[in-house]
Design a protein around this motif. Structure first.
Motif, PDB file in Angstrom:
ATOM      1  N   VAL A  85      74.792  81.270  17.254  1.00  0.00           N
ATOM      2  CA  VAL A  85      73.962  80.529  16.303  1.00  0.00           C
ATOM      3  C   VAL A  85      73.660  81.366  15.069  1.00  0.00           C
ATOM      4  CG1 VAL A  85      71.725  79.414  15.948  1.00  0.00           C
ATOM      5  CG2 VAL A  85      72.968  79.041  18.077  1.00  0.00           C
ATOM      6  N   GLN A  86      73.387  82.659  15.251  1.00  0.00           N
ATOM      7  CA  GLN A  86      73.075  83.493  14.092  1.00  0.00           C
ATOM      8  C   GLN A  86      74.274  83.610  13.160  1.00  0.00           C
ATOM      9  OE1 GLN A  86      70.027  84.329  13.294  1.00  0.00           O
ATOM     10  NE2 GLN A  86      69.396  83.292  15.179  1.00  0.00           N
ATOM     11  N   ALA A  87      75.478  83.670  13.732  1.00  0.00           N
ATOM     12  CA  ALA A  87      76.681  83.685  12.899  1.00  0.00           C
ATOM     13  C   ALA A  87      76.816  82.374  12.152  1.00  0.00           C
ATOM     14  CB  ALA A  87      77.918  83.933  13.767  1.00  0.00           C
ATOM     15  N   ALA A  88      76.488  81.271  12.804  1.00  0.00           N
ATOM     16  CA  ALA A  88      76.547  79.962  12.145  1.00  0.00           C
ATOM     17  C   ALA A  88      75.557  79.894  10.990  1.00  0.00           C
ATOM     18  CB  ALA A  88      76.277  78.855  13.160  1.00  0.00           C
ATOM     19  N   ILE A  89      74.338  80.343  11.224  1.00  0.00           N
ATOM     20  CA  ILE A  89      73.319  80.319  10.173  1.00  0.00           C
ATOM     21  C   ILE A  89      73.763  81.158   8.977  1.00  0.00           C
ATOM     22  CG2 ILE A  89      70.970  81.081   9.616  1.00  0.00           C
ATOM     23  CD1 ILE A  89      70.190  80.261  12.491  1.00  0.00           C
ATOM     24  N   ALA A  90      74.339  82.324   9.258  1.00  0.00           N
ATOM     25  CA  ALA A  90      74.801  83.201   8.179  1.00  0.00           C
ATOM     26  C   ALA A  90      75.905  82.553   7.352  1.00  0.00           C
ATOM     27  CB  ALA A  90      75.292  84.523   8.763  1.00  0.00           C
ATOM     28  N   ARG A  91      76.613  81.598   7.924  1.00  0.00           N
ATOM     29  CA  ARG A  91      77.716  80.906   7.241  1.00  0.00           C
ATOM     30  C   ARG A  91      77.308  79.510   6.769  1.00  0.00           C
ATOM     31  NH1 ARG A  91      79.093  84.536  10.697  1.00  0.00           N
ATOM     32  NH2 ARG A  91      81.068  85.692  10.639  1.00  0.00           N
ATOM     33  N   ASN A  92      76.003  79.227   6.813  1.00  0.00           N
ATOM     34  CA  ASN A  92      75.466  77.925   6.383  1.00  0.00           C
ATOM     35  C   ASN A  92      76.044  76.765   7.197  1.00  0.00           C
ATOM     36  OD1 ASN A  92      73.776  78.924   4.247  1.00  0.00           O
ATOM     37  ND2 ASN A  92      75.640  79.265   3.047  1.00  0.00           N
ATOM     38  N   ILE A  93      76.250  77.007   8.480  1.00  0.00           N
ATOM     39  CA  ILE A  93      76.729  75.975   9.401  1.00  0.00           C
ATOM     40  C   ILE A  93      75.539  75.508  10.237  1.00  0.00           C
ATOM     41  CG2 ILE A  93      78.284  75.455  11.319  1.00  0.00           C
ATOM     42  CD1 ILE A  93      80.022  77.847  10.306  1.00  0.00           C
ATOM     43  N   GLY A 307      74.945  62.654   4.425  1.00  0.00           N
ATOM     44  CA  GLY A 307      73.912  63.256   3.601  1.00  0.00           C
ATOM     45  C   GLY A 307      72.494  63.127   4.113  1.00  0.00           C
ATOM     46  N   LYS A 308      72.338  62.872   5.401  1.00  0.00           N
ATOM     47  CA  LYS A 308      71.006  62.733   5.979  1.00  0.00           C
ATOM     48  C   LYS A 308      70.697  63.952   6.859  1.00  0.00           C
ATOM     49  CE  LYS A 308      71.717  57.732   6.236  1.00  0.00           C
ATOM     50  NZ  LYS A 308      71.930  56.592   7.169  1.00  0.00           N
ATOM     51  N   PRO A 309      69.426  64.213   7.152  1.00  0.00           N
ATOM     52  CA  PRO A 309      69.091  65.306   8.058  1.00  0.00           C
ATOM     53  C   PRO A 309      69.581  64.993   9.471  1.00  0.00           C
ATOM     54  CG  PRO A 309      67.164  64.604   6.789  1.00  0.00           C
ATOM     55  CD  PRO A 309      68.223  63.563   6.580  1.00  0.00           C
ATOM     56  N   VAL A 310      70.078  66.010  10.157  1.00  0.00           N
ATOM     57  CA  VAL A 310      70.473  65.814  11.554  1.00  0.00           C
ATOM     58  C   VAL A 310      69.222  65.588  12.393  1.00  0.00           C
ATOM     59  CG1 VAL A 310      72.587  67.155  11.327  1.00  0.00           C
ATOM     60  CG2 VAL A 310      70.463  68.302  12.024  1.00  0.00           C
ATOM     61  N   GLU A 311      69.388  64.910  13.517  1.00  0.00           N
ATOM     62  CA  GLU A 311      68.232  64.553  14.344  1.00  0.00           C
ATOM     63  C   GLU A 311      67.726  65.712  15.188  1.00  0.00           C
ATOM     64  OE1 GLU A 311      68.500  60.982  16.656  1.00  0.00           O
ATOM     65  OE2 GLU A 311      69.804  60.006  15.193  1.00  0.00           O
ATOM     66  N   THR A 312      68.655  66.483  15.780  1.00  0.00           N
ATOM     67  CA  THR A 312      68.233  67.497  16.752  1.00  0.00           C
ATOM     68  C   THR A 312      68.914  68.834  16.481  1.00  0.00           C
ATOM     69  OG1 THR A 312      69.926  66.638  18.271  1.00  0.00           O
ATOM     70  CG2 THR A 312      67.666  65.865  18.592  1.00  0.00           C
ATOM     71  N   PRO A 313      68.529  69.507  15.389  1.00  0.00           N
ATOM     72  CA  PRO A 313      69.038  70.871  15.189  1.00  0.00           C
ATOM     73  C   PRO A 313      68.494  71.791  16.275  1.00  0.00           C
ATOM     74  CG  PRO A 313      67.214  70.439  13.697  1.00  0.00           C
ATOM     75  CD  PRO A 313      67.519  69.131  14.389  1.00  0.00           C
ATOM     76  N   VAL A 314      69.251  72.827  16.615  1.00  0.00           N
ATOM     77  CA  VAL A 314      68.711  73.813  17.555  1.00  0.00           C
ATOM     78  C   VAL A 314      67.511  74.481  16.890  1.00  0.00           C
ATOM     79  CG1 VAL A 314      70.964  74.153  18.636  1.00  0.00           C
ATOM     80  CG2 VAL A 314      70.245  75.677  16.779  1.00  0.00           C
ATOM     81  N   PRO A 315      66.564  75.003  17.666  1.00  0.00           N
ATOM     82  CA  PRO A 315      65.331  75.556  17.070  1.00  0.00           C
ATOM     83  C   PRO A 315      65.561  76.599  15.985  1.00  0.00           C
ATOM     84  CG  PRO A 315      65.088  75.313  19.435  1.00  0.00           C
ATOM     85  CD  PRO A 315      66.514  74.996  19.141  1.00  0.00           C
ATOM     86  N   GLU A 316      66.578  77.433  16.161  1.00  0.00           N
ATOM     87  CA  GLU A 316      66.832  78.468  15.158  1.00  0.00           C
ATOM     88  C   GLU A 316      67.185  77.857  13.810  1.00  0.00           C
ATOM     89  OE1 GLU A 316      68.281  80.177  19.165  1.00  0.00           O
ATOM     90  OE2 GLU A 316      68.077  78.228  18.186  1.00  0.00           O
ATOM     91  N   CYS A 317      68.011  76.811  13.823  1.00  0.00           N
ATOM     92  CA  CYS A 317      68.388  76.133  12.581  1.00  0.00           C
ATOM     93  C   CYS A 317      67.212  75.348  12.001  1.00  0.00           C
ATOM     94  CB  CYS A 317      69.580  75.217  12.808  1.00  0.00           C
ATOM     95  SG  CYS A 317      71.136  76.097  13.112  1.00  0.00           S
ATOM     96  N   ALA A 318      66.421  74.748  12.872  1.00  0.00           N
ATOM     97  CA  ALA A 318      65.247  74.009  12.409  1.00  0.00           C
ATOM     98  C   ALA A 318      64.263  74.951  11.709  1.00  0.00           C
ATOM     99  CB  ALA A 318      64.582  73.305  13.583  1.00  0.00           C
ATOM    100  N   LYS A 319      64.127  76.142  12.247  1.00  0.00           N
ATOM    101  CA  LYS A 319      63.222  77.132  11.657  1.00  0.00           C
ATOM    102  C   LYS A 319      63.704  77.540  10.270  1.00  0.00           C
ATOM    103  CE  LYS A 319      61.034  81.585  12.656  1.00  0.00           C
ATOM    104  NZ  LYS A 319      60.953  82.713  13.651  1.00  0.00           N
TER     105      LYS A 319
END
Length: 323
Positions: A85-93, A307-319
């Motif tokens: 997940v941290q790698a995904a966040i760093a890549r804006n995924i 172009g809408k917000p996703v419903e259930t991002p994992v907590p790390e992405c939601a933060k």
């Protein structure tokens, strides 16, 4: 849901009718096996904008790098422990998952493992099939009235507790990262203390570095020779060698496992334990649960690509999104 011109890489097995739901919306590359996965990423990596995986199949940082257009990783089910997940966040995924989608199925399966373990269903079935009718008959304990200990206190654990209290008059206690404020169930500060006061210990916590091997030799010894371990969470929470020894030495009465550390490879020594009941990580695989998981995954994917917000991002992405 209108089709979109998006290449989706699917890394997990799907029944044909569920795969067809995805193919009706996306340009799907189906690669549920290690070799097909590697081949698909190597040959078509730059095309993929979305990946559908689950907590066991995961997705690595190196695989993300091979897919430079990747925008979203949709995790099928609740757990996402093998997605970096941290790698995904760093890549804006963005990473999404499916909380609540398979709660009922997993809770039902937990009770099945509990009953099968305590009542020695598997060993008696095998004995009868081999012609040992009289020898197969056992004086097995009653589940009714036993003390239930829950490692983790999320939605699945609470569903298990409800079934055990209402159906089997079991007392319920739990251990989790923090004490819940909305329950009368007894809270224990440690897994060890909970195991000492439990007849059946159910592992229902997420896989994190902090929970790895939290069910160890000391906890199993505390559970004791009349106690049963049930794991429907992740195999990494249980120290496998300690469990093998406890089963074979009779230091616990039995175990029911739906998950094993390193699955799908299962240690031969574990399979030799006569007091083990094991299923192939299938607790969340009811038709209703699969439909729920696929539906939510599709909603998250569709939201992102419209172009809408996703419903259930994992907590790390939601933060990150809320920062």
């Amino acid at each position: 849901m209108a089709p979109v011109n998006v290449d989706l890489l699917v890394l997990i097995p799907f029944p044909p009718h569920e795969l067809a739901r995805l193919e009706a919306v996306f340009n799907v590359t189906y690669a549920p096996e290690p070799q097909s996965r590697a081949d698909a990423i190597a040959s078509k990596g730059p095309q993929f904008r979305a990946v559908l995986t689950h907590g066991t199949a995961g997705l690595t940082a190196a695989e993300m790098d091979a897919m430079p257009k990747l925008e979203i990783i949709s995790c099928f089910g609740v757990g996402y422990d093998r997605i970096d997940v941290q790698a995904a966040i760093a890549r804006n995924i963005i990473v999404t998952h499916g909380p609540g989608t398979n709660t009922i199925s997993v809770a039902d399966h937990t009770l099945a493992l509990m009953l099968a373990s305590v009542r020695q269903i598997a060993s008696q079935d095998a004995a009868v099939r081999s012609g040992q009718w009289h020898e197969a008959r056992q004086n097995s304990p009653e589940l009714t009235g036993m003390r239930l200990g829950l490692i983790g206190y999320g939605s699945i654990a609470r569903e298990v507790a409800r079934r055990c209290e209402a159906g089997f008059s079991m007392t319920v206690a739990y251990h989790s990262r923090r004490k819940a404020t909305d329950t009368a169930h007894t809270y224990y500060e440690s897994a060890l203390a909970l195991a000492e006061d439990s007849d059946v210990l159910v592992v229902a916590a997420p896989a994190t570095p902090q929970t790895r091997h939290m069910i160890n030799e000391a906890v199993l010894n505390a559970l004791g020779p009349q106690g049963y371990l049930i794991n429907i969470a992740r195999g990494s929470l249980v120290e496998t060698d300690a469990l093998i020894a406890a089963l074979n030495d009779g230091r616990i009465a039995g175990a029911g496992l739906d998950v094993v550390d390193g699955e799908p490879v299962v240690p031969a020594a574990l399979l030799k334990a006569a007091n083990l009941v094991i299923t192939p990580h299938s607790a969340g695989r009811s038709p209703n649960a699969v439909d729920n998981m696929n539906t939510l995954a599709l909603r998250n994917l569709n939201a992102h690509f419209t172009g809408k917000p996703v419903e259930t991002p994992v907590p790390e992405c939601a933060k990150v999104a809320a920062a």
